[in-house]
Design a protein around this motif. Structure first.
Motif, PDB file in Angstrom:
ATOM      1  N   GLY A  31      67.504  29.178  28.873  1.00  0.00           N
ATOM      2  CA  GLY A  31      68.608  29.924  29.473  1.00  0.00           C
ATOM      3  C   GLY A  31      69.957  29.306  29.183  1.00  0.00           C
ATOM      4  O   GLY A  31      70.927  29.999  28.867  1.00  0.00           O
ATOM      5  N   TRP A 108      60.072  37.340  38.231  1.00  0.00           N
ATOM      6  CA  TRP A 108      61.144  37.115  39.215  1.00  0.00           C
ATOM      7  C   TRP A 108      62.487  37.573  38.657  1.00  0.00           C
ATOM      8  O   TRP A 108      63.252  38.242  39.349  1.00  0.00           O
ATOM      9  N   ALA A 109      62.783  37.223  37.422  1.00  0.00           N
ATOM     10  CA  ALA A 109      64.073  37.570  36.839  1.00  0.00           C
ATOM     11  C   ALA A 109      64.218  39.081  36.668  1.00  0.00           C
ATOM     12  O   ALA A 109      65.280  39.645  36.960  1.00  0.00           O
ATOM     13  N   THR A 113      67.095  41.136  39.125  1.00  0.00           N
ATOM     14  CA  THR A 113      68.320  41.297  38.351  1.00  0.00           C
ATOM     15  C   THR A 113      68.661  42.773  38.220  1.00  0.00           C
ATOM     16  O   THR A 113      67.814  43.584  37.871  1.00  0.00           O
ATOM     17  N   TYR A 117      72.405  43.514  32.527  1.00  0.00           N
ATOM     18  CA  TYR A 117      72.763  42.172  32.974  1.00  0.00           C
ATOM     19  C   TYR A 117      73.512  41.446  31.881  1.00  0.00           C
ATOM     20  O   TYR A 117      73.149  41.496  30.719  1.00  0.00           O
ATOM     21  N   THR A 144      68.155  29.695  34.660  1.00  0.00           N
ATOM     22  CA  THR A 144      66.749  30.088  34.723  1.00  0.00           C
ATOM     23  C   THR A 144      66.606  31.598  34.545  1.00  0.00           C
ATOM     24  O   THR A 144      65.717  32.070  33.830  1.00  0.00           O
ATOM     25  N   ARG A 145      67.498  32.363  35.185  1.00  0.00           N
ATOM     26  CA  ARG A 145      67.464  33.825  35.026  1.00  0.00           C
ATOM     27  C   ARG A 145      67.719  34.208  33.571  1.00  0.00           C
ATOM     28  O   ARG A 145      67.025  35.044  33.000  1.00  0.00           O
ATOM     29  N   GLN A 146      68.714  33.583  32.950  1.00  0.00           N
ATOM     30  CA  GLN A 146      69.037  33.881  31.554  1.00  0.00           C
ATOM     31  C   GLN A 146      67.869  33.512  30.640  1.00  0.00           C
ATOM     32  O   GLN A 146      67.539  34.247  29.712  1.00  0.00           O
ATOM     33  N   ALA A 148      64.649  33.360  31.504  1.00  0.00           N
ATOM     34  CA  ALA A 148      63.531  34.271  31.747  1.00  0.00           C
ATOM     35  C   ALA A 148      63.779  35.627  31.089  1.00  0.00           C
ATOM     36  O   ALA A 148      62.831  36.306  30.678  1.00  0.00           O
ATOM     37  N   LEU A 149      65.035  36.024  30.970  1.00  0.00           N
ATOM     38  CA  LEU A 149      65.367  37.296  30.327  1.00  0.00           C
ATOM     39  C   LEU A 149      65.587  37.158  28.820  1.00  0.00           C
ATOM     40  O   LEU A 149      65.813  38.154  28.140  1.00  0.00           O
TER      41      LEU A 149
END
Length: 190
Positions: A31, A108-109, A113, A117, A144-146, A148-149
């Motif tokens: 991420g 989760w992401a 989200t 995004y 972490t979100r970035q 996971a995506l």
């Protein structure tokens, strides 16, 4: 023929824990690198805290993409070694744990989200907006979100799936058979 070594409960627990933490660190590192690569494509340079340092000329983020490849190789290598040296299916538990952790972070992401995004929606004054997907999370959560995506993460899960479905120790060479061979001397001709 050797009998397979059955791992201990503590060894399994430590392997699963290490794989779970490793997968989380992997997704977060991806991420961070993906966010830097996206900012370079967008013409901005980011500092460690995610704020825009300067506006830069548009260029390809070769170093950041190379960093993603290196981080992925460093994450896959111990799991590949674990699978290759596995004597039983129990030894593959860390590979399954890493795949399950990565899939859970992806789920989760995706679930938390709002799409479309973009982590790079900060305006020039540094304020973020929820309307265009701005980051209002703490920095590690945003990384972490970035990660996971990121498109590199499903590829990592695919590699883990191949490792997990492979037979334990499949590439190991069989032990050579032990045979005794008697060599007789030729009679001397005189």
């Amino acid at each position: 023929m050797r009998t397979p070594v059955r791992p201990t409960s503590l060894g399994l627990l430590l392997g699963v824990l290490a794989a779970t933490v490793g997968a989380t660190v992997y997704v977060t590192a991806i991420g961070y690198l993906d966010l830097r690569a996206s900012s370079i494509v967008g013409g901005a340079l980011l500092s460690w805290d995610g704020s825009t340092v300067s506006v830069a000329r548009l260029r390809a983020p070769v170093v950041d993409h190379l960093g993603i490849a290196v981080v992925t190789a460093l994450a896959v290598w111990p799991l590949w070694h674990c699978q290759r040296a596995a004597a039983t299916r129990w030894h593959q538990l860390p590979v399954w744990a890493a795949a399950a952790t990565t899939l859970a972070l992806i789920a989760w992401a995706v679930a938390s989200t709002t799409l479309p995004y973009s982590a790079l929606s900060a305006s020039l004054d540094g304020a973020t907006s929820r309307m265009d997907g701005g980051v209002s999370d703490p920095l590690v959560i945003a990384w972490t979100r970035q990660g996971a995506l990121s498109l590199a993460t499903p590829v990592f899960v695919g590699v883990l799936a191949v490792l997990a479905l492979a037979r334990p120790g499949a590439r190991r060479a069989p032990e050579p058979p032990m045979a005794e061979v008697a060599i007789e001397d030729e009679p001397s001709s005189r």
